[in-house]
Design an enzyme around this catalytic site. Structure first.
Site, PDB file in Angstrom:
ATOM      1  N   CYS A   1     -20.143  39.350  84.340  1.00 38.68           N
ATOM      2  CA  CYS A   1     -19.415  39.265  85.610  1.00 38.68           C
ATOM      3  C   CYS A   1     -19.443  40.618  86.326  1.00 38.68           C
ATOM      4  CB  CYS A   1     -18.001  38.758  85.358  1.00 38.68           C
ATOM      5  SG  CYS A   1     -17.149  38.171  86.851  1.00 38.68           S
TER       6      CYS A   1
ATOM      7  N   HIS B   1     -18.528  33.947  81.566  1.00 37.77           N
ATOM      8  CA  HIS B   1     -17.881  34.780  80.555  1.00 37.77           C
ATOM      9  C   HIS B   1     -18.030  34.218  79.149  1.00 37.77           C
ATOM     10  CE1 HIS B   1     -15.494  37.635  83.104  1.00 37.77           C
ATOM     11  NE2 HIS B   1     -15.754  36.710  84.011  1.00 37.77           N
TER      12      HIS B   1
ATOM     13  N   GLU C   1     -17.437  35.724  76.396  1.00 36.17           N
ATOM     14  CA  GLU C   1     -16.375  36.237  75.513  1.00 36.17           C
ATOM     15  C   GLU C   1     -15.132  35.356  75.536  1.00 36.17           C
ATOM     16  OE1 GLU C   1     -15.290  38.122  79.475  1.00 36.17           O
ATOM     17  OE2 GLU C   1     -17.039  37.274  78.462  1.00 36.17           O
TER      18      GLU C   1
END
Length: 225
Positions: free
Chosen positions: A85, A194, A196
């Site tokens: 991002c 994302h 994560e």
């Protein structure tokens, strides 16, 4: 394997990235934007957030942080670097990746679980996936539209450097539905969604994001073998 996660003023997903590294089996190392060295890490993650408040342009100030001098040098030597991002924006501003990220075409911030197709498994961050595999990870951005001139887009496509592509509609106006790209060598990858946030059951849409972190650990172990 030691994976450094950089914290810039305004980063907000750095803790999540460190946890993802740990869950994948690596050692997460906190790096600060003012660090003049990378403290012996084997790979680097530039996390999401709003580095330096996204003043000027997203990532435009972060590219001048002292730590980025070392990240650019290390990436040139083959160190794996992942930009997520805002980190993707920083990679583009630092010219480690081509193109730019601009405001979403619908002019609104979005947050949703996003289906992607893995277009390339030939990078340090996607080797545990298969080309064509479909995954779902969260997407949250206001300036996530990937743009580049036609020649650059054709080169990315022709060289197999489009790493992720959006499915089920284009969420932000990215040209050719591009969600992530790599450099020529495949050690630097940037993506807007994302991973994560998809590394633990019950804390996201599943475990599809964990593969990026296990991939770089696998690549590191193979390099040491």
């Amino acid at each position: 394997m030691r994976v450094g996660v950089v914290t810039f003023p305004g980063s907000l997903d750095d803790g999540d990235a460190r946890r993802a590294v740990t869950l994948a089996g690596g050692e997460a190392v906190a790096l600060w934007h003012a660090d003049a060295d990378l403290h012996g890490v084997d790979a680097v993650v530039l996390p999401g957030g709003f580095s330096y408040g996204d003043y000027l342009r997203c990532g435009a100030i972060a590219r001048f942080a002292p730590v980025m001098t070392e990240v650019v040098r290390a990436a040139g030597g083959g160190m794996p670097v992942l930009g997520i991002c805002n980190g993707f924006q920083v990679l583009c501003e630092s010219h480690l990746l081509p193109g730019a990220l601009v405001r979403n075409d619908h002019q609104k911030f979005l947050c949703k679980d996003q289906r992607l197709r893995v277009e390339s498994s030939a990078t340090a961050w996607t080797s545990t996936f298969e080309a064509g595999q479909e995954i779902t990870i969260p997407l949250k951005n206001g300036e996530g539209g990937f743009v580049a001139d036609t020649a650059t887009l054709d080169r990315l496509e022709g060289e197999g450097r489009v790493v992720f592509r959006y499915l089920d509609g284009n969420p932000n106006g990215s040209l050719r539905d591009i969600a992530g790209i790599s450099n020529e060598r495949g050690n630097v990858v940037g993506l807007m969604p994302h991973p994560e946030h998809a590394v633990e059951e019950l804390f996201g849409p599943g475990l599809d994001g964990l593969g990026l972190f296990t991939s770089v650990l696998t690549a590191g172990l193979e390099a040491l073998a």
